[in-house]
Write an enzyme that holds these catalytic residues in place. Structure first.
Site, mmCIF file in Angstrom:
data_model
loop_
_atom_site.group_PDB
_atom_site.id
_atom_site.type_symbol
_atom_site.label_atom_id
_atom_site.label_comp_id
_atom_site.label_asym_id
_atom_site.label_seq_id
_atom_site.Cartn_x
_atom_site.Cartn_y
_atom_site.Cartn_z
ATOM 1 N N HIS A 153 -67.754 -11.185 33.069
ATOM 2 C CA HIS A 153 -68.484 -9.928 32.886
ATOM 3 C C HIS A 153 -68.785 -9.777 31.391
ATOM 4 O O HIS A 153 -68.000 -10.233 30.554
ATOM 5 C CB HIS A 153 -67.572 -8.795 33.371
ATOM 6 C CG HIS A 153 -68.223 -7.451 33.463
ATOM 7 N ND1 HIS A 153 -68.457 -6.659 32.366
ATOM 8 C CD2 HIS A 153 -68.668 -6.743 34.530
ATOM 9 C CE1 HIS A 153 -69.018 -5.522 32.756
ATOM 10 N NE2 HIS A 153 -69.161 -5.548 34.068
ATOM 11 N N ASP B 243 -58.769 -10.398 33.087
ATOM 12 C CA ASP B 243 -59.562 -9.212 33.399
ATOM 13 C C ASP B 243 -59.344 -8.935 34.893
ATOM 14 O O ASP B 243 -59.882 -9.628 35.744
ATOM 15 C CB ASP B 243 -61.028 -9.521 33.068
ATOM 16 C CG ASP B 243 -61.974 -8.445 33.581
ATOM 17 O OD1 ASP B 243 -61.512 -7.479 34.218
ATOM 18 O OD2 ASP B 243 -63.183 -8.593 33.336
ATOM 19 N N GLN C 189 -61.396 -6.507 39.246
ATOM 20 C CA GLN C 189 -61.719 -6.712 40.660
ATOM 21 C C GLN C 189 -60.514 -7.208 41.457
ATOM 22 O O GLN C 189 -60.595 -7.349 42.680
ATOM 23 C CB GLN C 189 -62.878 -7.715 40.811
ATOM 24 C CG GLN C 189 -64.156 -7.285 40.121
ATOM 25 C CD GLN C 189 -64.740 -5.997 40.690
ATOM 26 O OE1 GLN C 189 -64.404 -5.560 41.792
ATOM 27 N NE2 GLN C 189 -65.634 -5.383 39.939
ATOM 28 N N LYS D 193 -62.203 1.607 39.626
ATOM 29 C CA LYS D 193 -62.408 0.578 40.658
ATOM 30 C C LYS D 193 -61.212 0.511 41.602
ATOM 31 O O LYS D 193 -61.227 -0.183 42.602
ATOM 32 C CB LYS D 193 -62.635 -0.789 40.009
ATOM 33 C CG LYS D 193 -63.915 -0.781 39.177
ATOM 34 C CD LYS D 193 -64.241 -2.121 38.598
ATOM 35 C CE LYS D 193 -65.254 -2.012 37.491
ATOM 36 N NZ LYS D 193 -66.627 -2.252 37.905
ATOM 37 N N CYS E 156 -73.994 -7.381 35.097
ATOM 38 C CA CYS E 156 -73.383 -7.546 33.763
ATOM 39 C C CYS E 156 -72.789 -8.941 33.615
ATOM 40 O O CYS E 156 -71.700 -9.115 33.041
ATOM 41 C CB CYS E 156 -72.311 -6.488 33.500
ATOM 42 S SG CYS E 156 -72.937 -4.820 33.526
HETATM 43 N N1 PMP Z 1 -64.721 -6.842 34.241
HETATM 44 C C1 PMP Z 1 -65.110 -6.922 35.505
HETATM 45 C C2 PMP Z 1 -64.783 -8.157 36.293
HETATM 46 C C3 PMP Z 1 -65.796 -5.862 36.088
HETATM 47 O O1 PMP Z 1 -66.176 -5.942 37.366
HETATM 48 C C4 PMP Z 1 -66.088 -4.720 35.317
HETATM 49 C C5 PMP Z 1 -66.884 -3.564 35.883
HETATM 50 N N2 PMP Z 1 -68.042 -3.971 36.572
HETATM 51 C C6 PMP Z 1 -65.644 -4.682 34.002
HETATM 52 C C7 PMP Z 1 -64.958 -5.754 33.492
HETATM 53 C C8 PMP Z 1 -65.884 -3.494 33.124
HETATM 54 O O2 PMP Z 1 -65.225 -2.374 33.617
HETATM 55 P P1 PMP Z 1 -65.482 -0.931 33.016
HETATM 56 O O3 PMP Z 1 -66.973 -0.765 32.952
HETATM 57 O O4 PMP Z 1 -64.851 0.000 33.990
HETATM 58 O O5 PMP Z 1 -64.841 -0.887 31.672
#
Ligand code: PMP
Length: 404
Positions: A122, A199, A202, A225, A362
């Protein structure tokens, strides 16, 4: 459709007031809907028990401080952390990664050191490292993917050198749902003396996570999430790493003593929580953790695995559909329909009351590796059932009819 045991609904849909009947919400990887206990905890936090934390000497504030710190202890237990002091409340995974990049990496890495990421990260697990690398004069290397779009750990074994100080990888991909063999990644990273950041955005909503068993060094996730509120998340770090890290933001709460001659800082986690925190957010996160653990993460994992298996099986019967990611992805299925832009897929599905995400998620470097601009993505949560899979498949069949 035949309903297998694990595809039986978890019978929690009634807990989610924002999911109307007949709406297939398949965008949990972007953000999860909120169950009643989380909404109630937030309402109570502002409507009954509200006060600041850590400062007030009056009873209400002392009680709120206890509740805020109880949320920290709950998050520690949830992740299998050694101590609540290893839990730093942040705005979300993005802020957690930026904190590690700006504090740990900038203070520990030297010019010429290397950081290892993967092609499927991401943007929030790429850009913070680019910003830090620029400050340090460090270099970033990128792990390739296997044919079924998992992070290639064999390549990692070959690429790692003693100049690598940090490896930062998604525990579960937000695009393909592929699950990292985190233990092997930790073993490889530690083999050359590098630290491993996972990270977990998910992963935590869909499988049990124990940072001790994974043997990582930092772990981040976002509350929203995990069926909790936005604006709150967790950075877990090994105590000895957090202890050695300088503050990255200054302000109230993070200090020991302030004078114009010399300011000293609070020990972790306070050192990294400058300013008034998202107090009620932490209470909501506490309720969210209680909620998912009451259902059971093993059950959630099995339930979503069954929904993914059914989705992949049914979509693969449609000739023009291309599926991304491995067969055993966790809770997330990315796909495309030949000759149709994913935005059109999502728009047509929306007409059938099926909500999916379409775009680059993203993860533009991953899109480049897949050779597409965007994908359509269905992602599952505790409230989804075989009915939602059926609605998705019918919607995609309609897309193929409309586009001939
Ligand atoms: N890492 C992953 C794998 C994600 O799916 C996301 C959110 N789509 C993020 C980081 C970023 O999370 P946040 O926008 O809640 O900080």
């Amino acid at each position: 459709m035949q309903v297998t045991a694990d595809m039986r609904p978890l019978d929690v849909l009634a807990d989610f007031p924002a999911i109307p009947s007949g709406w297939a919400y398949l965008d949990t990887a972007a953000t999860a809907q909120k169950p009643r206990p989380v909404i109630d905890a937030i309402t109570r936090g502002y409507g009954e028990t509200y006060a600041t934390v850590h400062r007030g000497v009056y009873q209400r504030s002392a009680d709120m401080t206890l509740a805020y710190e109880a949320a920290r202890a709950r998050a520690a237990k949830f992740l299998g952390a050694g101590s609540a002091d290893e839990i730093v409340f942040v705005r979300g995974a993005t802020e957690g990664i930026n904190l590690v990049a700006q504090s740990w990496a900038v203070s520990q890495l030297r010019a010429g050191d290397r950081i290892l990421l993967s092609q499927l990260e991401h943007h929030s697990n790429i850009v913070p490292w680019q910003l830090a690398a620029e400050r340090i004069g460090a270099h970033i290397d990128v792990l390739p993917l296997t044919e079924d779009q998992r992070i290639d750990l064999d390549a990692m074994a070959e690429m790692l050198t003693s100049r690598h100080r940090l490896v930062a990888l998604a525990h579960v991909s937000n695009v393909t749902g592929s699950v990292l063999d985190a233990r092997r990644a930790a073993e490889l990273a530690h083999g050359v003396g590098a630290k491993l950041l996972l990270d977990g955005c998910q992963a935590v909503p869909r499988m049990p996570v124990d940072v001790g068993a994974l043997d990582c060094d930092f772990y981040v996730f976002s509350g929203h999430k995990l069926y909790g509120p936005t604006g709150v998340g967790v950075l877990w770090g090994r105590a000895e790493l957090l202890d050695a890290m300088p503050p990255w933001q200054g302000g109230g709460s993070m200090i020991d003593k302030v004078s114009f001659e010399r300011t000293t800082y609070a020990p972790p986690p306070g050192r990294f929580e400058a300013g008034t925190p998202h107090i009620v957010g932490a209470l909501g996160l506490h309720a969210a953790i209680d909620y998912v653990e009451a259902i059971g993460l093993d059950r959630i994992d099995a339930h979503e695995a069954a929904l993914v298996a059914e989705t992949r099986a049914r979509l693969s019967e449609i000739n023009s559909v291309r599926l991304f990611g491995p067969e055993n992805s966790a809770g997330i299925v990315s796909f495309g329909v030949e000759g149709v832009h994913p935005h059109d897929i999502a728009t047509i599905l929306d007409e059938s009351r099926v909500a999916i995400r379409a775009g680059h998620h993203c993860a533009q470097p991953l899109m480049e590796a897949l050779g597409v601009e965007a994908t359509a993505r269905a992602s599952f949560g505790v409230y989804n059932s075989a009915d939602d899979v059926a609605a998705l498949v019918q919607g995609v069949e309609r897309v193929t009819r409309i586009f001939g």
